[in-house]
Scaffold this motif. Structure first.
Motif, PDB file in Angstrom:
ATOM      1  N   VAL A  44      40.579  34.924  38.018  1.00 21.24           N
ATOM      2  CA  VAL A  44      39.272  34.516  37.476  1.00 21.24           C
ATOM      3  C   VAL A  44      38.158  34.920  38.429  1.00 21.24           C
ATOM      4  O   VAL A  44      37.123  35.462  38.005  1.00 21.24           O
ATOM      5  CB  VAL A  44      39.247  32.997  37.215  1.00 21.24           C
ATOM      6  CG1 VAL A  44      37.842  32.547  36.811  1.00 21.24           C
ATOM      7  CG2 VAL A  44      40.261  32.616  36.143  1.00 21.24           C
ATOM      8  N   ALA A  45      38.354  34.673  39.729  1.00 19.62           N
ATOM      9  CA  ALA A  45      37.336  35.038  40.717  1.00 19.62           C
ATOM     10  C   ALA A  45      37.101  36.544  40.725  1.00 19.62           C
ATOM     11  O   ALA A  45      35.953  37.002  40.821  1.00 19.62           O
ATOM     12  CB  ALA A  45      37.752  34.551  42.104  1.00 19.62           C
ATOM     13  N   ASP A  46      38.169  37.334  40.625  1.00 20.31           N
ATOM     14  CA  ASP A  46      38.035  38.791  40.605  1.00 20.31           C
ATOM     15  C   ASP A  46      37.199  39.252  39.416  1.00 20.31           C
ATOM     16  O   ASP A  46      36.338  40.130  39.538  1.00 20.31           O
ATOM     17  CB  ASP A  46      39.414  39.462  40.555  1.00 20.31           C
ATOM     18  CG  ASP A  46      40.151  39.388  41.881  1.00 20.31           C
ATOM     19  OD1 ASP A  46      39.511  39.064  42.899  1.00 20.31           O
ATOM     20  OD2 ASP A  46      41.368  39.654  41.901  1.00 20.31           O
ATOM     21  N   LEU A  86      35.018  37.429  37.592  1.00 18.34           N
ATOM     22  CA  LEU A  86      33.638  36.973  37.727  1.00 18.34           C
ATOM     23  C   LEU A  86      32.880  37.804  38.753  1.00 18.34           C
ATOM     24  O   LEU A  86      31.713  38.161  38.548  1.00 18.34           O
ATOM     25  CB  LEU A  86      33.616  35.494  38.125  1.00 18.34           C
ATOM     26  CG  LEU A  86      33.888  34.480  37.027  1.00 18.34           C
ATOM     27  CD1 LEU A  86      34.010  33.075  37.606  1.00 18.34           C
ATOM     28  CD2 LEU A  86      32.785  34.507  35.963  1.00 18.34           C
ATOM     29  N   ARG A  87      33.558  38.126  39.847  1.00 22.23           N
ATOM     30  CA  ARG A  87      32.924  38.958  40.882  1.00 22.23           C
ATOM     31  C   ARG A  87      32.519  40.307  40.302  1.00 22.23           C
ATOM     32  O   ARG A  87      31.420  40.809  40.548  1.00 22.23           O
ATOM     33  CB  ARG A  87      33.883  39.140  42.066  1.00 22.23           C
ATOM     34  CG  ARG A  87      33.275  39.863  43.259  1.00 22.23           C
ATOM     35  CD  ARG A  87      34.319  40.169  44.312  1.00 22.23           C
ATOM     36  NE  ARG A  87      34.997  38.984  44.783  1.00 22.23           N
ATOM     37  CZ  ARG A  87      36.264  38.677  44.488  1.00 22.23           C
ATOM     38  NH1 ARG A  87      36.982  39.496  43.704  1.00 22.23           N
ATOM     39  NH2 ARG A  87      36.821  37.594  44.957  1.00 22.23           N
ATOM     40  N   LYS A  88      33.431  40.901  39.534  1.00 21.14           N
ATOM     41  CA  LYS A  88      33.143  42.204  38.934  1.00 21.14           C
ATOM     42  C   LYS A  88      31.967  42.101  37.974  1.00 21.14           C
ATOM     43  O   LYS A  88      31.060  42.947  37.989  1.00 21.14           O
ATOM     44  CB  LYS A  88      34.391  42.720  38.209  1.00 21.14           C
ATOM     45  CG  LYS A  88      34.197  44.079  37.564  1.00 21.14           C
ATOM     46  CD  LYS A  88      35.501  44.621  37.005  1.00 21.14           C
ATOM     47  CE  LYS A  88      35.944  43.805  35.805  1.00 21.14           C
ATOM     48  NZ  LYS A  88      37.165  44.391  35.165  1.00 21.14           N
ATOM     49  N   GLN A  89      31.945  41.054  37.153  1.00 20.70           N
ATOM     50  CA  GLN A  89      30.869  40.897  36.183  1.00 20.70           C
ATOM     51  C   GLN A  89      29.529  40.640  36.860  1.00 20.70           C
ATOM     52  O   GLN A  89      28.488  41.130  36.411  1.00 20.70           O
ATOM     53  CB  GLN A  89      31.203  39.769  35.210  1.00 20.70           C
ATOM     54  CG  GLN A  89      32.377  40.081  34.295  1.00 20.70           C
ATOM     55  CD  GLN A  89      32.655  38.976  33.298  1.00 20.70           C
ATOM     56  OE1 GLN A  89      31.824  38.090  33.086  1.00 20.70           O
ATOM     57  NE2 GLN A  89      33.832  39.019  32.684  1.00 20.70           N
ATOM     58  N   ILE A  90      29.543  39.888  37.950  1.00 22.52           N
ATOM     59  CA  ILE A  90      28.306  39.624  38.692  1.00 22.52           C
ATOM     60  C   ILE A  90      27.757  40.910  39.281  1.00 22.52           C
ATOM     61  O   ILE A  90      26.566  41.219  39.173  1.00 22.52           O
ATOM     62  CB  ILE A  90      28.562  38.573  39.792  1.00 22.52           C
ATOM     63  CG1 ILE A  90      28.779  37.188  39.172  1.00 22.52           C
ATOM     64  CG2 ILE A  90      27.397  38.532  40.783  1.00 22.52           C
ATOM     65  CD1 ILE A  90      29.257  36.140  40.152  1.00 22.52           C
ATOM     66  N   LYS A  91      28.645  41.701  39.901  1.00 20.92           N
ATOM     67  CA  LYS A  91      28.178  42.928  40.556  1.00 20.92           C
ATOM     68  C   LYS A  91      27.793  44.008  39.556  1.00 20.92           C
ATOM     69  O   LYS A  91      27.004  44.896  39.864  1.00 20.92           O
ATOM     70  CB  LYS A  91      29.250  43.429  41.526  1.00 20.92           C
ATOM     71  CG  LYS A  91      29.434  42.493  42.717  1.00 20.92           C
ATOM     72  CD  LYS A  91      30.338  43.050  43.790  1.00 20.92           C
ATOM     73  CE  LYS A  91      30.388  42.122  44.993  1.00 20.92           C
ATOM     74  NZ  LYS A  91      31.199  42.658  46.095  1.00 20.92           N
ATOM     75  N   LEU A  98      34.147  32.319  45.368  1.00 18.73           N
ATOM     76  CA  LEU A  98      32.943  33.141  45.297  1.00 18.73           C
ATOM     77  C   LEU A  98      31.823  32.558  46.155  1.00 18.73           C
ATOM     78  O   LEU A  98      30.979  33.300  46.672  1.00 18.73           O
ATOM     79  CB  LEU A  98      32.475  33.260  43.841  1.00 18.73           C
ATOM     80  CG  LEU A  98      33.428  33.970  42.883  1.00 18.73           C
ATOM     81  CD1 LEU A  98      32.832  34.035  41.482  1.00 18.73           C
ATOM     82  CD2 LEU A  98      33.786  35.361  43.380  1.00 18.73           C
ATOM     83  N   SER A  99      31.828  31.243  46.307  1.00 22.45           N
ATOM     84  CA  SER A  99      30.812  30.605  47.140  1.00 22.45           C
ATOM     85  C   SER A  99      30.978  30.967  48.604  1.00 22.45           C
ATOM     86  O   SER A  99      29.999  31.310  49.286  1.00 22.45           O
ATOM     87  CB  SER A  99      30.865  29.079  46.964  1.00 22.45           C
ATOM     88  OG  SER A  99      29.931  28.438  47.802  1.00 22.45           O
ATOM     89  N   VAL A 100      32.209  30.917  49.118  1.00 19.68           N
ATOM     90  CA  VAL A 100      32.419  31.254  50.525  1.00 19.68           C
ATOM     91  C   VAL A 100      32.228  32.739  50.780  1.00 19.68           C
ATOM     92  O   VAL A 100      31.966  33.162  51.897  1.00 19.68           O
ATOM     93  CB  VAL A 100      33.807  30.793  51.033  1.00 19.68           C
ATOM     94  CG1 VAL A 100      33.947  29.299  50.957  1.00 19.68           C
ATOM     95  CG2 VAL A 100      34.941  31.489  50.290  1.00 19.68           C
ATOM     96  N   GLU A 101      32.307  33.565  49.721  1.00 24.08           N
ATOM     97  CA  GLU A 101      32.006  34.988  49.851  1.00 24.08           C
ATOM     98  C   GLU A 101      30.504  35.245  49.889  1.00 24.08           C
ATOM     99  O   GLU A 101      30.062  36.343  50.216  1.00 24.08           O
ATOM    100  CB  GLU A 101      32.613  35.773  48.687  1.00 24.08           C
ATOM    101  CG  GLU A 101      34.124  35.834  48.705  1.00 24.08           C
ATOM    102  CD  GLU A 101      34.671  36.607  47.519  1.00 24.08           C
ATOM    103  OE1 GLU A 101      33.900  37.359  46.893  1.00 24.08           O
ATOM    104  OE2 GLU A 101      35.866  36.457  47.217  1.00 24.08           O
ATOM    105  N   GLY A 102      29.708  34.225  49.525  1.00 19.65           N
ATOM    106  CA  GLY A 102      28.267  34.391  49.552  1.00 19.65           C
ATOM    107  C   GLY A 102      27.672  34.932  48.272  1.00 19.65           C
ATOM    108  O   GLY A 102      26.515  35.351  48.257  1.00 19.65           O
ATOM    109  N   HIS A 114      41.574  37.566  51.638  1.00 18.99           N
ATOM    110  CA  HIS A 114      40.731  37.754  50.461  1.00 18.99           C
ATOM    111  C   HIS A 114      39.696  38.846  50.665  1.00 18.99           C
ATOM    112  O   HIS A 114      39.166  39.384  49.696  1.00 18.99           O
ATOM    113  CB  HIS A 114      40.047  36.439  50.088  1.00 18.99           C
ATOM    114  CG  HIS A 114      41.004  35.414  49.575  1.00 18.99           C
ATOM    115  ND1 HIS A 114      41.609  35.520  48.341  1.00 18.99           N
ATOM    116  CD2 HIS A 114      41.489  34.278  50.135  1.00 18.99           C
ATOM    117  CE1 HIS A 114      42.417  34.481  48.157  1.00 18.99           C
ATOM    118  NE2 HIS A 114      42.359  33.723  49.234  1.00 18.99           N
ATOM    119  N   GLN A 115      39.394  39.178  51.905  1.00 22.16           N
ATOM    120  CA  GLN A 115      38.420  40.235  52.142  1.00 22.16           C
ATOM    121  C   GLN A 115      38.980  41.616  51.823  1.00 22.16           C
ATOM    122  O   GLN A 115      38.272  42.472  51.287  1.00 22.16           O
ATOM    123  CB  GLN A 115      37.961  40.220  53.604  1.00 22.16           C
ATOM    124  CG  GLN A 115      36.942  39.154  53.928  1.00 22.16           C
ATOM    125  CD  GLN A 115      36.189  39.530  55.184  1.00 22.16           C
ATOM    126  OE1 GLN A 115      35.568  40.584  55.267  1.00 22.16           O
ATOM    127  NE2 GLN A 115      36.258  38.674  56.175  1.00 22.16           N
TER     128      GLN A 115
END
Length: 239
Positions: A7-9, A11-16, A50-54, A88-89
């Motif tokens: 899910v995080a992956d 959402l991250r893709k959609q945000i970027k 996603l929060s700790v990734e900033g 995760h990085q």
């Protein structure tokens, strides 16, 4: 891969990709749970990641928002100064090997007690790991964790993500961190494990990690090869 990471992956893709506007609000957790056909618990874990990734931040009683400066968050390089954890990085396409060099339980020194806010009679795990990325030595990690807070650590856990174990199995919620970074000449272990030459500096990061309630749960010193990292500091204030 755990469901929340998938899910995080996504959402991250959609945000970027700009599917959600910078500075805008994400759908609420119920809506995201329905969209991804999962539970609110899974959505919360994904948003925490996603929060700790900033990338996002939460406002109590309001929701989760996308940071305005996501275009300036680099996708390249391995960053120090974050509390997301190396696993995760680097992503799924990169090979990470954790070699346990030392692992035992002992009582802390006065200075360690002060950093971890514990008493001298409170035992701690003493951990030393060599972290290797794509067959290249990356860092030597020296960590102390209170046994009371993070119980039942085993060598098998140390070969994977300790932070995943703390979040998922122990159920602790991460807060902020305090880090001090300096350049240092290589020592004997740097030359042995990181293949450092005498004239190649290392970046030493001294870090205290805190839980959401402000209690420290890790005190560590990590020595990095200078040519494999970049520094990145995220402001924890909301935008």
């Amino acid at each position: 891969m755990a469901k929340y990471k998938n899910v995080a992956d996504e959402l991250r893709k959609q945000i970027k990709q700009g599917n959600y506007p910078k500075g805008g609000q994400l759908p609420n957790q119920n809506e995201l749970a329905e969209k991804f056909d999962t539970s609110r618990v899974t959505i919360k874990k994904a948003l925490d990641l996603l929060s700790v990734e900033g990338l996002v931040f939460s406002v109590q009683g309001s929701g989760t928002y996308i940071k305005k400066n996501i275009a300036q968050i680099s996708d390249t390089g391995i960053k120090i100064g974050q509390n997301i954890g190396l696993t995760h990085q680097i992503g799924e396409q990169t090979e990470l090997v954790n070699k346990v060099l030392a692992f035992n339980v002992r009582f802390p020194s006065d200075e360690e007690c002060e950093q971890l806010m514990i008493k001298n009679e409170s035992p701690v795990y003493e951990i030393k790991r060599l972290r290797v990325i794509n067959n290249r030595p990356y860092s030597i990690e020296y960590s102390l964790l209170p046994v009371e807070l993070v119980p039942n650590i085993t060598p098998a856990i140390l070969e994977h993500s300790v932070y995943d174990y703390i979040r998922q199995d122990v159920g602790l919620v991460f807060g902020g961190n305090q880090q001090f970074i300096k350049a240092a000449p290589p020592n004997e272990e740097d030359r042995q494990y990181l293949n450092c030459k005498d004239n190649e500096p290392v970046l030493e990061v001294t870090k205290v990690m805190f839980l959401e309630n402000g209690r420290p749960f890790e005190y560590s010193k990590v020595r990095h090869r200078y040519d494999m990292v970049e520094m990145c500091f995220n402001n924890t204030q909301h935008e």
